[in-house]
Each structure stands twice: as C-alpha cells, then as structure tokens.
Design a protein around this motif. Structure first.
Motif, PDB file in Angstrom:
ATOM      1  N   ALA A  69      13.653 -12.081  -5.225  1.00 50.13           N
ATOM      2  CA  ALA A  69      13.348 -10.649  -5.199  1.00 50.13           C
ATOM      3  C   ALA A  69      12.013 -10.397  -4.508  1.00 50.13           C
ATOM      4  O   ALA A  69      11.872  -9.462  -3.705  1.00 50.13           O
ATOM      5  CB  ALA A  69      13.333 -10.091  -6.616  1.00 50.13           C
ATOM      6  N   SER A  70      11.037 -11.255  -4.785  1.00 50.91           N
ATOM      7  CA  SER A  70       9.730 -11.132  -4.144  1.00 50.91           C
ATOM      8  C   SER A  70       9.861 -11.276  -2.627  1.00 50.91           C
ATOM      9  O   SER A  70       9.267 -10.505  -1.863  1.00 50.91           O
ATOM     10  CB  SER A  70       8.782 -12.191  -4.704  1.00 50.91           C
ATOM     11  OG  SER A  70       7.560 -12.204  -4.022  1.00 50.91           O
ATOM     12  N   LEU A  71      10.641 -12.249  -2.191  1.00 44.22           N
ATOM     13  CA  LEU A  71      10.813 -12.485  -0.760  1.00 44.22           C
ATOM     14  C   LEU A  71      11.672 -11.406  -0.099  1.00 44.22           C
ATOM     15  O   LEU A  71      11.518 -11.136   1.095  1.00 44.22           O
ATOM     16  CB  LEU A  71      11.427 -13.865  -0.523  1.00 44.22           C
ATOM     17  CG  LEU A  71      10.544 -15.061  -0.904  1.00 44.22           C
ATOM     18  CD1 LEU A  71      11.347 -16.354  -0.814  1.00 44.22           C
ATOM     19  CD2 LEU A  71       9.297 -15.119  -0.043  1.00 44.22           C
ATOM     20  N   ALA A  72      12.583 -10.786  -0.861  1.00 44.23           N
ATOM     21  CA  ALA A  72      13.485  -9.770  -0.309  1.00 44.23           C
ATOM     22  C   ALA A  72      12.827  -8.397  -0.174  1.00 44.23           C
ATOM     23  O   ALA A  72      13.384  -7.503   0.458  1.00 44.23           O
ATOM     24  CB  ALA A  72      14.736  -9.652  -1.181  1.00 44.23           C
ATOM     25  N   ALA A  73      11.651  -8.245  -0.755  1.00 43.43           N
ATOM     26  CA  ALA A  73      10.980  -6.945  -0.731  1.00 43.43           C
ATOM     27  C   ALA A  73      10.097  -6.825   0.507  1.00 43.43           C
ATOM     28  O   ALA A  73       9.354  -7.739   0.840  1.00 43.43           O
ATOM     29  CB  ALA A  73      10.135  -6.773  -1.989  1.00 43.43           C
ATOM     30  N   ASP A  74      10.193  -5.688   1.149  1.00 43.80           N
ATOM     31  CA  ASP A  74       9.286  -5.387   2.260  1.00 43.80           C
ATOM     32  C   ASP A  74       7.915  -5.131   1.640  1.00 43.80           C
ATOM     33  O   ASP A  74       7.746  -4.172   0.885  1.00 43.80           O
ATOM     34  CB  ASP A  74       9.765  -4.151   3.023  1.00 43.80           C
ATOM     35  CG  ASP A  74       8.895  -3.804   4.213  1.00 43.80           C
ATOM     36  OD1 ASP A  74       7.687  -4.125   4.192  1.00 43.80           O
ATOM     37  OD2 ASP A  74       9.424  -3.208   5.157  1.00 43.80           O
ATOM     38  N   PRO A  75       6.927  -6.005   1.923  1.00 45.20           N
ATOM     39  CA  PRO A  75       5.634  -5.853   1.258  1.00 45.20           C
ATOM     40  C   PRO A  75       4.908  -4.545   1.596  1.00 45.20           C
ATOM     41  O   PRO A  75       4.020  -4.128   0.868  1.00 45.20           O
ATOM     42  CB  PRO A  75       4.827  -7.069   1.756  1.00 45.20           C
ATOM     43  CG  PRO A  75       5.526  -7.557   2.960  1.00 45.20           C
ATOM     44  CD  PRO A  75       6.949  -7.120   2.864  1.00 45.20           C
ATOM     45  N   GLU A  76       5.318  -3.877   2.674  1.00 48.15           N
ATOM     46  CA  GLU A  76       4.652  -2.641   3.076  1.00 48.15           C
ATOM     47  C   GLU A  76       5.378  -1.381   2.611  1.00 48.15           C
ATOM     48  O   GLU A  76       4.782  -0.313   2.564  1.00 48.15           O
ATOM     49  CB  GLU A  76       4.485  -2.617   4.594  1.00 48.15           C
ATOM     50  CG  GLU A  76       3.571  -3.731   5.077  1.00 48.15           C
ATOM     51  CD  GLU A  76       3.495  -3.812   6.594  1.00 48.15           C
ATOM     52  OE1 GLU A  76       3.849  -2.839   7.273  1.00 48.15           O
ATOM     53  OE2 GLU A  76       3.078  -4.878   7.076  1.00 48.15           O
ATOM     54  N   LYS A  77       6.672  -1.500   2.270  1.00 44.24           N
ATOM     55  CA  LYS A  77       7.438  -0.286   1.953  1.00 44.24           C
ATOM     56  C   LYS A  77       8.061  -0.278   0.562  1.00 44.24           C
ATOM     57  O   LYS A  77       8.409   0.778   0.065  1.00 44.24           O
ATOM     58  CB  LYS A  77       8.546  -0.086   2.991  1.00 44.24           C
ATOM     59  CG  LYS A  77       8.014   0.260   4.360  1.00 44.24           C
ATOM     60  CD  LYS A  77       9.134   0.639   5.292  1.00 44.24           C
ATOM     61  CE  LYS A  77       8.588   1.015   6.646  1.00 44.24           C
ATOM     62  NZ  LYS A  77       9.628   1.326   7.596  1.00 44.24           N
ATOM     63  N   SER A  78       8.244  -1.436  -0.056  1.00 47.37           N
ATOM     64  CA  SER A  78       8.936  -1.476  -1.335  1.00 47.37           C
ATOM     65  C   SER A  78       8.080  -0.878  -2.445  1.00 47.37           C
ATOM     66  O   SER A  78       6.908  -1.213  -2.597  1.00 47.37           O
ATOM     67  CB  SER A  78       9.302  -2.917  -1.702  1.00 47.37           C
ATOM     68  OG  SER A  78       9.916  -2.941  -2.980  1.00 47.37           O
TER      69      SER A  78
END
Length: 184
Positions: A69-78
């Motif tokens: 889940a951490s890797l699947a999240a866009d760090p700038e938009k999630s």
C-alpha cells in the motif's frame, strides 16, 4: 464489486491518489514484486510447518500488504491514510532470526538452494524479496519511499534465508553447501 474494470486495458493503471502510470512503471514493479513475494510466503505457510511459524508468516503477509500500500500510493497526491510500517516490525524479524540462529549450526559455507520442497520455497521467496528490495531502492532514487520499507525487505530476506535453514534443520534435511572447485 467487479473484478474487472477495463480501465487498464491500454497498459495504464492508477496509483493510490489517482495518478495514472504505465503498468511497467517502477512503482508498479515494486509493489507487484512485493505481491509476488507475499504469494510465495503463502506457499511456505501452506507447508507442513509449525503453527507458530504459520502465525508469524501471516503477520509478515499482513506487513507486506502495508508495504504494498505504501508503494502503491502516489507520495505527492495520495490523501488516503496508509498503515505505517513500524520499527517493531523490523525488530520482530531480527528477534526471530536471532532465535533461529541459536539452534542452528554455525554457517561456515554458502548454502545452495534446495534440500526439500519447503526449504526451496524459502529460497525462492528470499530471491523474490531481494528483487523487491532492489526495485524499491531504485524507486527511492527518484521518489519518496519510507526507509523502513527498504530495511524491512532487507531484514525479511535474511529471515527467509534463516527460516529455510531452520525448517531444513528441524526436518533433518542436510544443508546443501557450496564447496567451490579448487583450481589445480
């Protein structure tokens, strides 16, 4: 909920946060490899092993969903709240490795994969874990990745190696050691 959405039919998929990326994007490769690893850990857990080890493997599978889940999240938009990977998750693996090493013979040679089906599954999972780690390190060169993710994957590969040795030891399987050919 439908299993198929048809939104990925043209080779694109969405990250958590809505960003569309190609299915071969390194972020997709990273969490896809973690998913593959999780499947192999499920295969180890399906073997004839103790309930205690099965329970720990289920805990690891749960943590790998957190990693994914951490890797699947866009760090700038999630904006979605993703569960955190904790230092205690890493410490647990270290404690388990240490406990197994207390009863294992000292490691004096490289170990060749194999010896039994269960041991081989541990080695396959270890290799997939190392690939997930390499991909995550590459992703972190250009995008945010929680450092605990990389550390966890690194420690997990050590755990899987040690687990293979321990399960083989418990089953009376002779370790398949590498003895390099001597040049004459």
């Amino acid at each position: 909920m439908k299993i198929y959405t048809k939104t990925g039919d043209k080779g694109q998929t969405s990250l958590i946060g809505g960003t569309r990326v190609p299915k071969n994007h390194i972020r997709i490769e990273s969490y896809g490899t973690v998913d593959e690893l999780n499947s192999y850990i499920g295969l180890i857990a399906a073997q004839d092993i103790t309930a205690e080890v099965k329970l720990l493997l289920k805990e690891i599978q749960d943590r790998l969903f957190t990693v994914g889940a951490s890797l699947a999240a866009d760090p700038e938009k999630s904006k979605m709240k993703i569960p955190d990977l904790l230092e205690s998750d890493i410490s647990l693996l270290e404690a388990e490795i240490d406990a197994m090493n207390e009863v294992l013979p000292e490691l004096k040679h490289f170990v060749l994969p194999g010896g039994s089906t269960t041991v081989s599954y541990c080695h396959i999972a270890r290799c997939v874990c190392r690939r997930a780690e390499r991909l995550t390190v590459a992703l972190a060169e250009n995008s945010f990745v929680d450092t605990k993710v990389t550390i966890y994957l690194n420690r997990l590969s050590d755990y899987l190696f040690t687990l293979g040795r321990k399960l083989g030891h418990d089953a009376g399987v002779v370790e398949n050691i590498w003895l390099p050919r001597q040049n004459s």
